[in-house]
Scaffold this motif. Sequence first.
Motif, PDB file in Angstrom:
ATOM      1  N   ALA A 198       0.726  -1.063  -0.014  1.00 42.34           N
ATOM      2  CA  ALA A 198       0.125   0.106  -0.137  1.00 42.34           C
ATOM      3  C   ALA A 198       0.868   1.223   0.156  1.00 42.34           C
ATOM      4  O   ALA A 198       2.137   1.311   0.402  1.00 42.34           O
ATOM      5  N   ASN A 199       0.236   2.196  -0.687  1.00 42.76           N
ATOM      6  CA  ASN A 199       0.973   3.506  -0.272  1.00 42.76           C
ATOM      7  C   ASN A 199       0.149   4.701   0.214  1.00 42.76           C
ATOM      8  O   ASN A 199      -1.047   4.384   0.507  1.00 42.76           O
ATOM      9  N   ASN A 239      -2.151   6.653  -0.921  1.00 41.07           N
ATOM     10  CA  ASN A 239      -3.179   6.986  -1.859  1.00 41.07           C
ATOM     11  C   ASN A 239      -4.094   5.732  -1.839  1.00 41.07           C
ATOM     12  O   ASN A 239      -5.040   5.682  -2.298  1.00 41.07           O
ATOM     13  N   THR A 240      -3.628   4.755  -1.120  1.00 38.32           N
ATOM     14  CA  THR A 240      -4.297   3.177  -1.150  1.00 38.32           C
ATOM     15  C   THR A 240      -5.566   3.344  -0.140  1.00 38.32           C
ATOM     16  O   THR A 240      -5.236   3.578   1.130  1.00 38.32           O
ATOM     17  N   LEU A 250      -6.740  -2.696   0.129  1.00 39.38           N
ATOM     18  CA  LEU A 250      -5.956  -3.364  -0.615  1.00 39.38           C
ATOM     19  C   LEU A 250      -6.163  -4.810  -0.037  1.00 39.38           C
ATOM     20  O   LEU A 250      -5.779  -5.042   1.130  1.00 39.38           O
ATOM     21  N   TRP A 251      -6.593  -5.815  -0.806  1.00 41.98           N
ATOM     22  CA  TRP A 251      -6.891  -7.022  -0.387  1.00 41.98           C
ATOM     23  C   TRP A 251      -6.062  -8.096  -0.937  1.00 41.98           C
ATOM     24  O   TRP A 251      -6.506  -8.293  -2.327  1.00 41.98           O
ATOM     25  N   HIS A 252      -5.162  -8.684  -0.386  1.00 39.14           N
ATOM     26  CA  HIS A 252      -4.285  -9.806  -1.126  1.00 39.14           C
ATOM     27  C   HIS A 252      -5.084 -10.939  -1.286  1.00 39.14           C
ATOM     28  O   HIS A 252      -4.869 -12.048  -2.214  1.00 39.14           O
ATOM     29  N   ASP A 295      -7.338  -6.014   5.063  1.00 38.40           N
ATOM     30  CA  ASP A 295      -7.069  -5.001   4.335  1.00 38.40           C
ATOM     31  C   ASP A 295      -5.707  -4.319   4.691  1.00 38.40           C
ATOM     32  O   ASP A 295      -5.245  -4.156   5.664  1.00 38.40           O
ATOM     33  N   SER A 311      -4.105  -1.836   3.332  1.00 38.89           N
ATOM     34  CA  SER A 311      -4.019  -0.349   3.278  1.00 38.89           C
ATOM     35  C   SER A 311      -3.815   0.410   4.611  1.00 38.89           C
ATOM     36  O   SER A 311      -3.386   1.509   4.583  1.00 38.89           O
ATOM     37  N   ASN A 340      -6.408   0.976   6.399  1.00 38.71           N
ATOM     38  CA  ASN A 340      -7.759   1.728   6.634  1.00 38.71           C
ATOM     39  C   ASN A 340      -8.799   0.721   7.430  1.00 38.71           C
ATOM     40  O   ASN A 340     -10.116   1.134   7.544  1.00 38.71           O
TER      41      ASN A 340
END
Length: 170
Positions: A18-19, A21-22, A25-27, A45, A47, A49
Amino acid sequence: TGSGASPSLESYYQELPANINTVGLWHMNEGSANTCSGGVNDICDASGNSNDGAFNDNAAFTTTKILGSYATTFDGTNDYISVANSNSLNPPQISVELWAKSTVSTWSESGILVSKRDAYIMFPSSGTTNVTFYIYSGGWKSTTFTAPTGFDITEWHHYTGTFDGNQIHI
């Protein structure tokens, strides 16, 4: 790798970090259920968040994967991952990405690959190898990836839909 008269290409997959702006993000490769945020959700997640997801119906982990030790499998009828609503998932500009493959040569029904209800949807077009991306911004806008002849959806493909606040692309 290689050099001179014998160069060769290598491809490899790696888990993206994640960065700033993410927003999600779900791997989807955790390998066991109830491992996120206090042990209550299945898909974590990455990210930061805490938009963790939960299995519904028969979604499950599998060792048939491209990267890592596990992936998530869906039966193509009613399995899904649910993520609670969060303001972080409603940015004015967005990129929605996913990896998908089918078990048949054309999409068997117009199911949903990813959706945030009244914000964005990416789905396969039944009887084709095409994928359409919809975004809601003062009304629904859409664009379709029209697959070239011979496009094999029984192989893994990466799909990305983007919206910059004005234009939509896939």
